[in-house]
Enzyme design. Structure first.
Site, mmCIF file in Angstrom:
data_model
loop_
_atom_site.group_PDB
_atom_site.id
_atom_site.type_symbol
_atom_site.label_atom_id
_atom_site.label_comp_id
_atom_site.label_asym_id
_atom_site.label_seq_id
_atom_site.Cartn_x
_atom_site.Cartn_y
_atom_site.Cartn_z
ATOM 1 N N ASP A 95 3.865 2.715 -4.309
ATOM 2 C CA ASP A 95 2.880 3.688 -5.282
ATOM 3 C C ASP A 95 2.833 2.608 -6.414
ATOM 4 O OD1 ASP A 95 1.590 5.106 -6.863
ATOM 5 O OD2 ASP A 95 2.520 6.853 -6.642
ATOM 6 N N TYR B 275 -12.983 7.404 -12.849
ATOM 7 C CA TYR B 275 -13.200 6.327 -12.283
ATOM 8 C C TYR B 275 -13.628 4.952 -12.733
ATOM 9 C CZ TYR B 275 -14.295 3.134 -8.068
ATOM 10 O OH TYR B 275 -14.017 2.138 -7.219
ATOM 11 N N ASP C 285 0.801 -1.334 -0.208
ATOM 12 C CA ASP C 285 0.061 0.104 0.056
ATOM 13 C C ASP C 285 0.740 1.256 0.073
ATOM 14 O OD1 ASP C 285 -3.318 0.282 0.852
ATOM 15 O OD2 ASP C 285 -1.973 2.064 0.915
#
Length: 251
Positions: A64, A158, A38
């Site tokens: 990342d 998204y 994470d």
């Protein structure tokens, strides 16, 4: 491919919270060895410490996934720590600030696509050489019902990225089955951990009236992941699994 979950080394991205954390905890209960990744280093480390303070079965990694160099380094480190990778569960994702499509900044649009779509691919691409050499592996990517159905709380960036994950999964699956690698994605609905966590009680009551199965949290998604990673998923490839509590019906 008939390796029980208790014998598997599994990478879970986005494991610091929400769906990713729930999946990690569920797989841990089933005996899996976990690499939790994470961008939120302290939070994912806290999950690791809560599950396995000694770090023998669970290790946490800060990454990342939009950064290809960091992704490659993550895969190399996991292989060094555990010796192999049996499965990858791609969960990490984010959305831009809510707004109309033409109001989203270029930076926000690019970041959503880079993490939600490209980042999932970088993770898969980085782990493929190892899985192809072993001629075994499973990849489960978390998409969203927003890929099929528009919701005002999610931006077009998204929805576009989540729809792209379905196309990526089905296309890759056709190329990788011959190597013993199975790819599938899961489309969660309203589970109460994302933007839907801010629903008012009146909104929740109205939702319950229309969709009696309700909003029950991320556990059903974790169960679906387990189904795909276990022997039960050894004949499933290239699917977009609907886990929405009746919110979406049909194909």
């Amino acid at each position: 491919m008939n390796r029980s979950i208790s014998e598997q080394v599994v990478i879970v991205t986005g494991a610091a919270q929400g769906i990713g954390e729930c999946i990690a905890r569920h797989l841990f209960q089933q005996g899996a060895t976990l690499a939790l990744a994470d961008i939120q280093a302290e939070k994912v480390q806290a999950v690791q410490m809560d599950l396995d303070g000694d770090g023998k079965r669970v290790k946490s990694y800060s990454v990342d996934i939009a950064n290809t160099g960091l992704v490659k380094a993550l895969i190399e480190q996991v292989l060094q720590d555990f010796g192999r990778i049996d499965a990858l569960v791609n969960v990490a994702g984010l959305d831009a600030p809510h707004g109309l499509a033409w109001e989203i900044t270029e930076a926000d649009w690019r970041r959503v696509i880079e993490v939600n779509l490209n980042g999932q691919w970088w993770m898969i691409q980085a782990v493929l050489p190892h899985m192809m050499e072993r001629r075994s592996g499973k990849v489960v990517t978390i998409s969203s019902i927003s890929a099929h159905h528009a919701f005002p709380e999610h931006t077009p960036a998204y929805s576009a990225a989540k729809a792209g994950l379905i196309g990526m999964t089905t296309s890759l699956a056709t190329q990788l089955e011959a190597y013993g690698i199975l790819l599938n994605c899961i489309l969660p609905g309203m589970i109460g951990t994302g933007t839907d966590i801010n629903m008012t009680q009146a909104e929740k009551d109205a939702y319950q009236q229309e969709f009696p199965l309700g909003i029950v949290g991320p556990t059903p998604v974790a169960h679906a992941v387990s189904y795909l990673l276990a022997e039960s998923g050894d004949w499933i490839s290239g699917t977009a699994m609907n886990v929405t509590g009746g919110l979406w019906k049909g194909l």
